[in-house]
Design a protein around this motif. Structure first.
Motif, PDB file in Angstrom:
ATOM      1  N   LEU A 153     -39.712  38.368 -29.807  1.00 51.34           N
ATOM      2  CA  LEU A 153     -40.199  39.695 -29.206  1.00 51.34           C
ATOM      3  C   LEU A 153     -39.146  40.231 -28.349  1.00 51.34           C
ATOM      4  N   THR A 154     -37.898  39.724 -28.277  1.00 50.21           N
ATOM      5  CA  THR A 154     -36.854  40.532 -27.808  1.00 50.21           C
ATOM      6  C   THR A 154     -36.420  41.942 -28.655  1.00 50.21           C
ATOM      7  N   GLN A 155     -36.377  42.797 -27.802  1.00 55.58           N
ATOM      8  CA  GLN A 155     -35.865  44.066 -28.392  1.00 55.58           C
ATOM      9  C   GLN A 155     -34.783  44.719 -27.543  1.00 55.58           C
ATOM     10  N   THR A 156     -34.033  45.606 -28.419  1.00 55.15           N
ATOM     11  CA  THR A 156     -33.128  46.175 -27.971  1.00 55.15           C
ATOM     12  C   THR A 156     -32.990  47.468 -28.264  1.00 55.15           C
ATOM     13  N   PHE A 157     -32.966  48.712 -27.411  1.00 55.25           N
ATOM     14  CA  PHE A 157     -33.204  49.986 -27.901  1.00 55.25           C
ATOM     15  C   PHE A 157     -31.759  50.876 -27.014  1.00 55.25           C
ATOM     16  N   SER A 158     -31.491  51.895 -27.819  1.00 54.18           N
ATOM     17  CA  SER A 158     -30.234  52.591 -27.436  1.00 54.18           C
ATOM     18  C   SER A 158     -30.421  54.129 -27.491  1.00 54.18           C
TER      19      SER A 158
ATOM     20  N   GLU B 255     -42.741  62.709 -19.368  1.00 60.97           N
ATOM     21  CA  GLU B 255     -41.999  63.989 -19.292  1.00 60.97           C
ATOM     22  C   GLU B 255     -42.130  64.797 -18.230  1.00 60.97           C
ATOM     23  N   GLU B 256     -43.237  65.076 -17.723  1.00 60.88           N
ATOM     24  CA  GLU B 256     -43.271  65.934 -16.539  1.00 60.88           C
ATOM     25  C   GLU B 256     -42.699  65.317 -15.384  1.00 60.88           C
ATOM     26  N   VAL B 257     -42.370  64.069 -15.135  1.00 60.20           N
ATOM     27  CA  VAL B 257     -41.836  63.429 -14.123  1.00 60.20           C
ATOM     28  C   VAL B 257     -40.302  63.013 -14.366  1.00 60.20           C
ATOM     29  N   GLY B 258     -39.830  63.240 -15.499  1.00 61.59           N
ATOM     30  CA  GLY B 258     -38.603  63.019 -15.903  1.00 61.59           C
ATOM     31  C   GLY B 258     -38.247  61.612 -16.086  1.00 61.59           C
ATOM     32  N   ALA B 259     -39.331  60.747 -16.483  1.00 63.99           N
ATOM     33  CA  ALA B 259     -39.217  59.094 -16.510  1.00 63.99           C
ATOM     34  C   ALA B 259     -38.336  59.004 -17.745  1.00 63.99           C
ATOM     35  N   GLN B 260     -37.490  57.705 -17.443  1.00 64.63           N
ATOM     36  CA  GLN B 260     -36.644  57.283 -18.619  1.00 64.63           C
ATOM     37  C   GLN B 260     -37.347  55.836 -18.887  1.00 64.63           C
TER      38      GLN B 260
ATOM     39  N   ALA C 114     -43.427  46.944 -26.294  1.00 60.92           N
ATOM     40  CA  ALA C 114     -42.321  47.886 -25.895  1.00 60.92           C
ATOM     41  C   ALA C 114     -42.043  48.901 -27.085  1.00 60.92           C
ATOM     42  N   GLU C 115     -42.160  50.308 -26.562  1.00 60.11           N
ATOM     43  CA  GLU C 115     -41.831  51.241 -27.655  1.00 60.11           C
ATOM     44  C   GLU C 115     -40.878  52.336 -27.217  1.00 60.11           C
ATOM     45  N   TRP C 116     -40.158  52.682 -27.830  1.00 62.13           N
ATOM     46  CA  TRP C 116     -39.239  53.698 -27.555  1.00 62.13           C
ATOM     47  C   TRP C 116     -39.587  55.158 -28.311  1.00 62.13           C
ATOM     48  N   ILE C 117     -39.905  56.122 -27.214  1.00 60.88           N
ATOM     49  CA  ILE C 117     -40.409  57.214 -27.595  1.00 60.88           C
ATOM     50  C   ILE C 117     -39.739  58.369 -27.134  1.00 60.88           C
ATOM     51  N   ASN C 118     -39.007  59.514 -27.787  1.00 54.48           N
ATOM     52  CA  ASN C 118     -38.387  60.462 -27.568  1.00 54.48           C
ATOM     53  C   ASN C 118     -37.379  60.129 -26.268  1.00 54.48           C
ATOM     54  N   GLY C 119     -36.673  58.988 -26.245  1.00 53.07           N
ATOM     55  CA  GLY C 119     -35.708  58.432 -25.320  1.00 53.07           C
ATOM     56  C   GLY C 119     -36.112  57.933 -23.998  1.00 53.07           C
ATOM     57  N   THR C 120     -37.661  57.544 -24.000  1.00 51.74           N
ATOM     58  CA  THR C 120     -38.109  56.902 -22.780  1.00 51.74           C
ATOM     59  C   THR C 120     -38.686  55.631 -23.416  1.00 51.74           C
ATOM     60  N   LEU C 121     -38.494  54.585 -22.525  1.00 49.82           N
ATOM     61  CA  LEU C 121     -38.992  52.953 -22.745  1.00 49.82           C
ATOM     62  C   LEU C 121     -40.489  53.079 -22.319  1.00 49.82           C
ATOM     63  N   PHE C 122     -41.477  52.705 -23.001  1.00 49.72           N
ATOM     64  CA  PHE C 122     -42.715  52.448 -22.695  1.00 49.72           C
ATOM     65  C   PHE C 122     -42.962  51.139 -23.021  1.00 49.72           C
ATOM     66  N   LEU C 123     -43.488  50.281 -21.602  1.00 51.82           N
ATOM     67  CA  LEU C 123     -43.454  48.829 -21.607  1.00 51.82           C
ATOM     68  C   LEU C 123     -44.595  48.420 -20.982  1.00 51.82           C
TER      69      LEU C 123
END
Length: 168
Positions: free
Chosen positions: A163-168, A96-101, A113-122
Motif C-alpha cells: 500500500l506504500t505510495q509516492t506522489f509528486s 481548495e477554499e483553505v489552500g490545503a496541500q 490515499a489519493e492525489w487530486i489537483n496537487g493535494t493529497l487526500f488521505l
C-alpha cells in the motif's frame, strides 16, 4: 516534514498512547481524524491535533482544523460533514477554499490515499475497527524535495508494503 495520521480509535487509549510514545520525537505533528470518543482533555490525546467525529460528544473538539506544519497547509476533518462515503467532491472544494496541500479524514474506516489537483487526500483507516481490510491501521506521511511518501502500518507497526505510495 513527517506526519503521523490516525483515526477512528473509538475509545481505545492504548493504541494512541503507544503511537505517541513511539513517534512523538520523530514526527512534526500527530493527527487524529476524529471518533476518539474521548474528552478533549484526555491525556491520551495530548500529543494530537484532533477533530470531532460523529461519535465524539465533547463539543470542545473542532469539526475542522487548518494548520501550518513546516510551511505546508494541512486540513483535518472527520469527513461526515462532507459526505466522504459518497464522494470527495465537497471535501475537495473545502480544501481548495483553505489552500490545503494535505487533507486528512476518517469516518469510513477504509484506508486510502489519493492525489487530486496537487493535494493529497488521505484516510488512515481505523486503528480499532477497520473496514475493507482486516488490519487496524494508521499512516505516516513523509515529504522530501517534491515527493510525498505515504506508508500505511498496522496497529503493531508492521508496514503494509503493497500500500506504500509516492506522489509528486
Amino acid at each position: 516534514m513527517r506526519l503521523l495520521v490516525v483515526s477512528d480509535s473509538h475509545g481505545s487509549k492504548d493504541e494512541l498512547l503507544d503511537l505517541s510514545e513511539m513517534y512523538k520525537s520523530s514526527v512534526d505533528a500527530m493527527i487524529h481524524c476524529g471518533d476518539s470518543e474521548l474528552s478533549a482533555d484526555d491525556p491520551a490525546l495530548s500529543s494530537y491535533l484532533i477533530v470531532r467525529g460523529n461519535c465524539d460528544m465533547d463539543a470542545r473538539l473542532p469539526d475542522d482544523l487548518v494548520e501550518k506544519v513546516d510551511d505546508h497547509t494541512i486540513m483535518v476533518t472527520h469527513g461526515h460533514h462532507y459526505g466522504i462515503k459518497m464522494s470527495l467532491m465537497k471535501l475537495r472544494y473545502r480544501a481548495e477554499e483553505v489552500g490545503a496541500q494535505f487533507v486528512f479524514f476518517g469516518h469510513s474506516h477504509s484506508l486510502g490515499a489519493e492525489w487530486i489537483n496537487g493535494t493529497l487526500f488521505l484516510n488512515p483507516g481505523s486503528i480499532l475497527l477497520p473496514r475493507g481490510r482486516s488490519e487496524r491501521t494508521y499512516a505516516l506521511v513523509d515529504t522530501e524535495d517534491q515527493e510525498i511518501n505515504v506508508t500505511f502500518l498496522t496497529h503493531d507497526h508492521v508496514v503494509l508494503d503493497e500500500l506504500t505510495q509516492t506522489f509528486s
